[in-house]
Scaffold this active site. Structure first.
Site, PDB file in Angstrom:
ATOM      1  N   ARG A 124       0.934  -1.214   0.010  1.00  0.00           N
ATOM      2  CA  ARG A 124      -0.010  -0.070  -0.014  1.00  0.00           C
ATOM      3  C   ARG A 124       0.817   1.242  -0.009  1.00  0.00           C
ATOM      4  NH1 ARG A 124      -3.198  -3.139  -1.401  1.00  0.00           N
ATOM      5  NH2 ARG A 124      -5.199  -3.539  -0.601  1.00  0.00           N
ATOM      6  N   GLU A 164      -3.005   8.331  -4.141  1.00  0.00           N
ATOM      7  CA  GLU A 164      -3.309   7.522  -4.932  1.00  0.00           C
ATOM      8  C   GLU A 164      -4.725   7.865  -5.365  1.00  0.00           C
ATOM      9  OE1 GLU A 164      -3.930   2.766  -5.391  1.00  0.00           O
ATOM     10  OE2 GLU A 164      -2.096   3.182  -4.695  1.00  0.00           O
ATOM     11  N   HIS A 176      -1.639   0.791  -9.695  1.00  0.00           N
ATOM     12  CA  HIS A 176      -2.281  -0.150  -8.790  1.00  0.00           C
ATOM     13  C   HIS A 176      -2.639  -1.271  -9.882  1.00  0.00           C
ATOM     14  CE1 HIS A 176      -3.923  -0.466  -4.520  1.00  0.00           C
ATOM     15  NE2 HIS A 176      -3.888  -1.893  -4.968  1.00  0.00           N
TER      16      HIS A 176
END
Length: 324
Positions: free
Chosen positions: A238, A267, A286
């Site tokens: 993450r 993000e 991602h």
């Protein structure tokens, strides 16, 4: 909808990775031909169908939808992480929760290996010279004999280690309970100076851990000062596991050789962010979790758990159970 009409498995409407959710429902039906599997394709259909559903699966479950779930006994989360779910409310209702742990192992393992080889053979330099139509040799590296530290030895970390095995590298695994061991040459914890010692001798650092109080900001300025300056950081965990300002400073100061970042903080990464501009940074949106096999692997877990519930009822021991 009456209890008699309630499906054995209810699939909620939200999909992932751009793959139609209909494929997920179809994959479950293929594995459970003797059960009814319903897909709630609209918000209204979700609100209606969840009233009598006992087994529900989906990417998320909002609190207002949960409030309508009068008969819910099991929720199969279609993500590996469950921090986005109303876990306290689910616990209060005695709802069993499972996750998608293991679904991402092969594809993220390949993504990490590709990222490591990308920097080992310096393909980014080759791509730049190709764009310039410049035939000029450049120095590269060799993965064999390197030290790779993998933070997190869950399904993804284990998949990474399995794929590294033929390359003749030394591996260090980092986990909360080192006594559990792992598929690495050495296993250490986060406590004391063990992690710092590992950083100092690491050539490739792979972050494949959950985001917790321990791992939040794990790679801060001090960590980047400590890590071997020839190291490459690969983050498929993450974004907040790395302090963003610290990695920018590390790149500008040549404290690391490069970074492959599939996740960032924030993000999505803003268009004006400096991380876009570094030639020794590989950015992917991602995307490491994407695989055409996602729903098939997930449906395997869901179907097996439905069978276990059929056999053992409320006492069933479910695969990937995270609650209770």
């Amino acid at each position: 909808m009456s209890d008699a009409d309630a499906p054995d498995v209810l699939v909620l409407r939200r999909g992932t990775h751009g793959i139609p959710i209909e494929q997920y429902a179809a994959a479950i039906r293929d594995r459970l031909p003797d059960h009814t599997v319903a897909l709630a394709r609209t918000p209204a259909a979700e609100r209606e169908a969840i009233r009598d559903a006992t087994f529900v699966t989906g990417m998320t479950l909002e609190e207002e939808l949960l409030e309508r779930a009068d008969e819910l006994s099991a929720f199969a989360c279609a993500y590996a992480g469950t921090g986005h779910l109303p876990l306290d409310e689910l616990a209060d209702r005695d709802v069993t929760v499972t996750n998608a742990s293991g679904v991402h192992g092969p594809n993220i393992g390949e993504h990490v290996l590709g990222s490591i080889l990308y920097f080992t053979r310096r393909f980014h330099v080759g791509a730049r010279r190709q764009r310039r139509r410049e035939w000029r040799h450049y120095k590269a590296h060799e993965l064999q004999g390197s030290t790779v530290t993998v933070v997190g030895l869950g399904a993804i970390g284990q998949a990474v280690c399995e794929r590294l095995e033929p390359f003749g590298v030394e591996t260090i695994g980092v986990r909360y309970t080192p006594a559990k061991g792992g598929p690495t040459d050495e296993v250490i914890g986060f406590e004391g100076g063990a992690f710092d010692d590992a950083l100092a001798r690491t050539d490739y650092l792979v972050l494949a851990c959950p985001l917790t109080e321990t791992t939040h900001g794990l790679l801060d300025r001090e960590a980047f000062v400590t890590i071997d300056p020839d190291a490459v950081v690969v983050n498929v965990a993450r974004g907040p596991v790395i302090e963003t300002d610290a990695v920018v400073e590390a790149l500008r100061s040549n404290w690391i050789r490069g970074a492959a970042l599939d996740v960032t903080d924030p993000e999505p990464l803003p268009e004006e962010h400096p991380l876009w501009t570094f030639e020794n940074v590989q950015l992917t949106p991602h995307n490491a979790g994407h695989t055409p096999q996602y729903y098939d692997r997930l449906a395997d877990i869901v179907a097996e758990n439905v069978r276990r519930i059929d056999a053992d009822g409320a006492d069933a021991d479910l695969e990937n159970q995270v609650l209770p």
